[in-house]
Design a protein around this motif. Structure first.
Motif, PDB file in Angstrom:
ATOM      1  N   ASP A  29      80.840   4.802 -35.265  1.00  0.00           N
ATOM      2  CA  ASP A  29      81.705   3.868 -34.536  1.00  0.00           C
ATOM      3  C   ASP A  29      81.615   2.504 -35.211  1.00  0.00           C
ATOM      4  O   ASP A  29      80.516   2.041 -35.504  1.00  0.00           O
ATOM      5  CB  ASP A  29      81.263   3.771 -33.063  1.00  0.00           C
ATOM      6  N   LYS A  75      84.960  -0.182 -23.897  1.00  0.00           N
ATOM      7  CA  LYS A  75      86.017  -0.152 -22.866  1.00  0.00           C
ATOM      8  C   LYS A  75      85.446   0.224 -21.506  1.00  0.00           C
ATOM      9  O   LYS A  75      85.964  -0.198 -20.479  1.00  0.00           O
ATOM     10  CB  LYS A  75      87.149   0.781 -23.280  1.00  0.00           C
ATOM     11  N   CYS A  96      83.700  -0.340 -13.697  1.00  0.00           N
ATOM     12  CA  CYS A  96      84.162   0.946 -14.198  1.00  0.00           C
ATOM     13  C   CYS A  96      84.691   1.878 -13.107  1.00  0.00           C
ATOM     14  O   CYS A  96      83.930   2.466 -12.348  1.00  0.00           O
ATOM     15  CB  CYS A  96      83.058   1.678 -14.978  1.00  0.00           C
ATOM     16  N   THR A  98      79.770   0.980 -38.300  1.00  0.00           N
ATOM     17  CA  THR A  98      79.928   1.897 -39.430  1.00  0.00           C
ATOM     18  C   THR A  98      81.366   2.402 -39.443  1.00  0.00           C
ATOM     19  O   THR A  98      81.909   2.716 -38.382  1.00  0.00           O
ATOM     20  CB  THR A  98      78.971   3.105 -39.256  1.00  0.00           C
ATOM     21  N   ALA A 102      87.419  10.961 -31.659  1.00  0.00           N
ATOM     22  CA  ALA A 102      87.417  10.401 -30.296  1.00  0.00           C
ATOM     23  C   ALA A 102      87.634   8.902 -30.398  1.00  0.00           C
ATOM     24  O   ALA A 102      86.996   8.121 -29.695  1.00  0.00           O
ATOM     25  CB  ALA A 102      86.083  10.711 -29.611  1.00  0.00           C
ATOM     26  N   THR A 103      88.535   8.506 -31.291  1.00  0.00           N
ATOM     27  CA  THR A 103      88.691   7.075 -31.592  1.00  0.00           C
ATOM     28  C   THR A 103      89.733   6.383 -30.722  1.00  0.00           C
ATOM     29  O   THR A 103      90.127   5.255 -31.012  1.00  0.00           O
ATOM     30  CB  THR A 103      89.013   6.862 -33.083  1.00  0.00           C
ATOM     31  N   GLY A 104      90.183   7.055 -29.660  1.00  0.00           N
ATOM     32  CA  GLY A 104      91.052   6.392 -28.690  1.00  0.00           C
ATOM     33  C   GLY A 104      92.449   6.124 -29.212  1.00  0.00           C
ATOM     34  O   GLY A 104      92.886   6.684 -30.226  1.00  0.00           O
ATOM     35  N   ILE A 126      94.521  -2.645 -27.244  1.00  0.00           N
ATOM     36  CA  ILE A 126      93.597  -3.756 -27.465  1.00  0.00           C
ATOM     37  C   ILE A 126      92.944  -3.708 -28.856  1.00  0.00           C
ATOM     38  O   ILE A 126      91.747  -3.444 -29.004  1.00  0.00           O
ATOM     39  CB  ILE A 126      92.550  -3.880 -26.334  1.00  0.00           C
ATOM     40  N   ALA A 136      97.563  -3.681 -22.981  1.00  0.00           N
ATOM     41  CA  ALA A 136      97.799  -2.368 -22.362  1.00  0.00           C
ATOM     42  C   ALA A 136      96.467  -1.649 -22.125  1.00  0.00           C
ATOM     43  O   ALA A 136      95.606  -1.638 -23.004  1.00  0.00           O
ATOM     44  CB  ALA A 136      98.684  -1.521 -23.268  1.00  0.00           C
ATOM     45  N   ILE A 195      89.935  14.474 -29.016  1.00  0.00           N
ATOM     46  CA  ILE A 195      89.662  14.363 -27.576  1.00  0.00           C
ATOM     47  C   ILE A 195      90.014  12.950 -27.083  1.00  0.00           C
ATOM     48  O   ILE A 195      90.218  12.045 -27.881  1.00  0.00           O
ATOM     49  CB  ILE A 195      88.180  14.684 -27.225  1.00  0.00           C
ATOM     50  N   GLY A 196      90.066  12.806 -25.770  1.00  0.00           N
ATOM     51  CA  GLY A 196      90.247  11.480 -25.162  1.00  0.00           C
ATOM     52  C   GLY A 196      91.657  10.938 -25.317  1.00  0.00           C
ATOM     53  O   GLY A 196      92.646  11.677 -25.422  1.00  0.00           O
ATOM     54  N   GLY A 251      91.191   5.551 -12.680  1.00  0.00           N
ATOM     55  CA  GLY A 251      90.049   6.392 -13.050  1.00  0.00           C
ATOM     56  C   GLY A 251      90.444   7.685 -13.733  1.00  0.00           C
ATOM     57  O   GLY A 251      89.587   8.452 -14.170  1.00  0.00           O
ATOM     58  N   PHE A 264      89.535   7.834 -17.686  1.00  0.00           N
ATOM     59  CA  PHE A 264      88.144   8.193 -17.985  1.00  0.00           C
ATOM     60  C   PHE A 264      87.897   9.668 -17.676  1.00  0.00           C
ATOM     61  O   PHE A 264      87.204  10.349 -18.417  1.00  0.00           O
ATOM     62  CB  PHE A 264      87.161   7.301 -17.211  1.00  0.00           C
TER      63      PHE A 264
HETATM   64  C1  LIG Z   1      90.817  -3.392 -20.025  1.00  0.00           C
HETATM   65  C2  LIG Z   1      90.771  -1.905 -19.800  1.00  0.00           C
HETATM   66  C3  LIG Z   1      90.330  -1.429 -18.585  1.00  0.00           C
HETATM   67  C4  LIG Z   1      90.324  -0.046 -18.341  1.00  0.00           C
HETATM   68  N1  LIG Z   1      89.874   0.393 -17.136  1.00  0.00           N
HETATM   69  C5  LIG Z   1      89.848   1.720 -16.890  1.00  0.00           C
HETATM   70  C6  LIG Z   1      89.310   2.218 -15.668  1.00  0.00           C
HETATM   71  O1  LIG Z   1      88.766   1.453 -14.846  1.00  0.00           O
HETATM   72  N2  LIG Z   1      89.370   3.556 -15.443  1.00  0.00           N
HETATM   73  C7  LIG Z   1      89.899   4.434 -16.370  1.00  0.00           C
HETATM   74  O2  LIG Z   1      89.930   5.637 -16.116  1.00  0.00           O
HETATM   75  N3  LIG Z   1      90.365   3.990 -17.552  1.00  0.00           N
HETATM   76  C8  LIG Z   1      90.341   2.668 -17.834  1.00  0.00           C
HETATM   77  N4  LIG Z   1      90.806   2.228 -19.037  1.00  0.00           N
HETATM   78  C9  LIG Z   1      91.220   3.220 -20.046  1.00  0.00           C
HETATM   79  C10 LIG Z   1      89.973   3.816 -20.712  1.00  0.00           C
HETATM   80  O3  LIG Z   1      89.130   2.769 -21.122  1.00  0.00           O
HETATM   81  C11 LIG Z   1      90.344   4.670 -21.934  1.00  0.00           C
HETATM   82  O4  LIG Z   1      91.352   5.591 -21.601  1.00  0.00           O
HETATM   83  C12 LIG Z   1      89.113   5.414 -22.435  1.00  0.00           C
HETATM   84  O5  LIG Z   1      88.117   4.472 -22.823  1.00  0.00           O
HETATM   85  C13 LIG Z   1      89.456   6.315 -23.599  1.00  0.00           C
HETATM   86  O6  LIG Z   1      88.280   6.871 -24.096  1.00  0.00           O
HETATM   87  P1  LIG Z   1      88.182   7.354 -25.610  1.00  0.00           P
HETATM   88  O7  LIG Z   1      86.759   7.752 -25.815  1.00  0.00           O
HETATM   89  O8  LIG Z   1      89.248   8.313 -25.910  1.00  0.00           O
HETATM   90  O9  LIG Z   1      88.494   6.048 -26.494  1.00  0.00           O
HETATM   91  P2  LIG Z   1      87.785   4.577 -26.495  1.00  0.00           P
HETATM   92  O10 LIG Z   1      87.020   4.338 -25.242  1.00  0.00           O
HETATM   93  O11 LIG Z   1      88.867   3.663 -26.881  1.00  0.00           O
HETATM   94  O12 LIG Z   1      86.729   4.730 -27.659  1.00  0.00           O
HETATM   95  C14 LIG Z   1      87.125   4.807 -29.003  1.00  0.00           C
HETATM   96  C15 LIG Z   1      85.950   4.403 -29.877  1.00  0.00           C
HETATM   97  O13 LIG Z   1      86.322   4.640 -31.240  1.00  0.00           O
HETATM   98  C16 LIG Z   1      85.958   3.518 -32.023  1.00  0.00           C
HETATM   99  N5  LIG Z   1      86.887   3.455 -33.154  1.00  0.00           N
HETATM  100  C17 LIG Z   1      88.236   3.288 -33.102  1.00  0.00           C
HETATM  101  N6  LIG Z   1      88.721   3.297 -34.345  1.00  0.00           N
HETATM  102  C18 LIG Z   1      87.691   3.470 -35.197  1.00  0.00           C
HETATM  103  C19 LIG Z   1      87.564   3.548 -36.615  1.00  0.00           C
HETATM  104  N7  LIG Z   1      88.656   3.460 -37.400  1.00  0.00           N
HETATM  105  N8  LIG Z   1      86.336   3.722 -37.144  1.00  0.00           N
HETATM  106  C20 LIG Z   1      85.243   3.812 -36.336  1.00  0.00           C
HETATM  107  N9  LIG Z   1      85.292   3.740 -35.006  1.00  0.00           N
HETATM  108  C21 LIG Z   1      86.508   3.576 -34.439  1.00  0.00           C
HETATM  109  C22 LIG Z   1      86.068   2.332 -31.080  1.00  0.00           C
HETATM  110  O14 LIG Z   1      85.233   1.266 -31.526  1.00  0.00           O
HETATM  111  C23 LIG Z   1      85.620   2.923 -29.752  1.00  0.00           C
HETATM  112  O15 LIG Z   1      84.238   2.778 -29.529  1.00  0.00           O
HETATM  113  C24 LIG Z   1      90.785   0.859 -19.329  1.00  0.00           C
HETATM  114  C25 LIG Z   1      91.190   0.365 -20.568  1.00  0.00           C
HETATM  115  C26 LIG Z   1      91.190  -0.996 -20.808  1.00  0.00           C
HETATM  116  C27 LIG Z   1      91.631  -1.493 -22.153  1.00  0.00           C
END
Ligand SMILES: Cc1cc2nc3c(=O)[nH]c(=O)nc-3n(C[C@H](O)[C@H](O)[C@H](O)COP(=O)(O)OP(=O)(O)OC[C@H]3O[C@@H](n4cnc5c(N)ncnc54)[C@H](O)[C@@H]3O)c2cc1C
Length: 376
Positions: free
Chosen positions: A15, A23, A32, A111, A144-146, A150, A318, A346-347, A358, A361
């Protein structure tokens, strides 16, 4: 983190952030909103609305609540099934870190990973830690990089790029759960005013609060509606979602006809909003001046206030990204790419997007667990 915590074998997390789960840390105002009691496929958008069913059913909100309970994290339901930590979102991160530690996961922060390539045994890529590079080979690769939401927090399109590299389709991505913007100053006098409303975009309506801002409209009902909105489309605000306004005004007209209509409306809606609406909808005179037809027409206008947003605040604010890796390429049971064994998405990167409350998550936990079980 969820996937890493439960996957068997040697797991390496890469990461580029300074800390994992950023997040999670900022979510739900620092508390959360980690799942929703009513989580189910109905609360997710995807080009294939059936895709999420399997993962959501195999690791449910009840499973995550049980996990949270076992880790002694106190929680409460705020509204509409939304569960929040009593204390801090950091407790969820600490729990996931503890689980990863127990599973012997090697976490590499600050990294980056690049130059991904398929090999006969799996994949190789280059790890870069502040200029110090290293080649890594792996049998399985879980993205799982979302999404893109933001960028300031480190969101990148890495998962989409890798999907494209392996010939997968990425559906149109759009900012979702995002405030609407309106032409300069349109709602500036109302900034800070909140009211209950039912907001409709497309064929979907959400009955929660609306918040007027300097730049436009926000609040839960608006964020929800944004996921169903397209550029140029109108949205409709029903400012009397409960009904009952018309008979209440008619009754009051009978006993206090001398009252100003706007003063009476201010019993039901915030006074500043009534003042604004009196210009938009020509609300004037005393209650006694209003015929039944006039009152009916005014209530209908309040229930059908149609506005066309100029746009949204975009990925800058967003909460999620709508769209993503086309689910047609993935196994709904394991999240593995059918045409590239060993590759998983995933994710939020996947074209499954939850409502506010929620659900996103829960999708992260459920899809992460689906992949983890496949790696057992
Ligand atoms: C302000 C805010 C509030 C939220 N509140 C809620 C809530 O209360 N309840 C809810 O259900 N959802 C909420 N969400 C949505 C939720 O946070 C996301 O849907 C969830 O975190 C997605 O999980 P994920 O693991 O797929 O991705 P993320 O949590 O986005 O994790 C992705 C990870 O990948 C890393 N990454 C990305 N690109 C790279 C790269 N090129 N190289 C290395 N690492 C990388 C990032 O640093 C991050 O750690 C909120 C989102 C935001 C922005």
């Amino acid at each position: 983190m969820m996937c890493a915590a439960y996957a068997k074998g040697r797991v390496l997390i890469v990461d580029h952030a300074r800390a994992p789960g950023e997040k999670i840390r900022i979510s739900g105002g620092g508390r959360c909103n980690f799942t929703n009691l009513h989580s189910g496929p109905h609360a997710f958008l995807s080009q294939n609305p059936h895709f999420a069913k399997s993962a959501l059913a195999r690791y449910t909100q009840w499973d995550f609540i049980d996990l949270v309970d076992r880790h002694g994290i106190a929680w409460h339901e705020k509204t509409l099934g939304q569960l929040f930590c009593d204390g801090s979102a950091k407790e969820i991160i600490a729990m996931l870190r503890r689980l990863m530690q127990e599973n012997g996961v090697n976490v590499n922060l600050q990294t980056t990973a690049r130059d991904f390539a398929k090999t006969p045994e799996g994949f190789d890529f280059t790890l870069d830690q502040g200029g110090h590079t290293q080649k890594v080979q792996t049998k399985t690769l879980v993205l799982a990089t979302g999404g893109k939401s933001i960028p300031k927090m480190g969101a990148t399109g890495l998962a989409y790029d890798i999907a494209a590299q392996f010939g997968l389709t990425v559906t149109e991505t759009r900012p979702a759960l995002v405030p609407f913007t309106f032409p300069e100053g349109r709602f500036a006098p109302l900034a800070g005013v909140a009211a209950p409303a039912c907001v409709t975009a497309g064929a979907q309506s959400f009955d929660e609060a609306v918040l007027f801002t300097h730049r436009g409209l926000s609040g839960p009902a608006v964020l929800q509606a944004s996921s169903y909105w397209r550029e140029g489309d109108p949205i409709t605000l029903n400012l009397c979602p409960e009904g009952g306004l018309l008979p209440a005004l008619q009754k009051k007209r009978g006993i206090a006809g001398g009252r100003k209509l706007t003063n009476e409306l201010a019993q039901f809606l915030p006074a500043r909003l009534v003042e604004h609406l009196s210009g938009v909808m020509a609300l004037s005179g005393n209650l006694a001046d209003q015929s039944d037809a006039a009152l009916t027409s005014m209530v209908q206008s309040l229930q059908n206030w149609t506005l066309t947003p100029a746009g949204t605040e975009g990925y800058r604010t967003a909460e999620v990204t709508l769209g993503g890796i086309d689910t047609g390429a993935l196994s709904a049971k394991t999240m593995e790419v059918a045409s590239v064994p060993g590759l998983f998405f995933i994710g939020e990167a996947v074209d499954v997007t939850g409502w506010l409350g929620g659900y996103n998550f829960q999708w992260a936990w459920s899809s992460g667990m689906a992949a983890a079980r496949a790696l057992a």
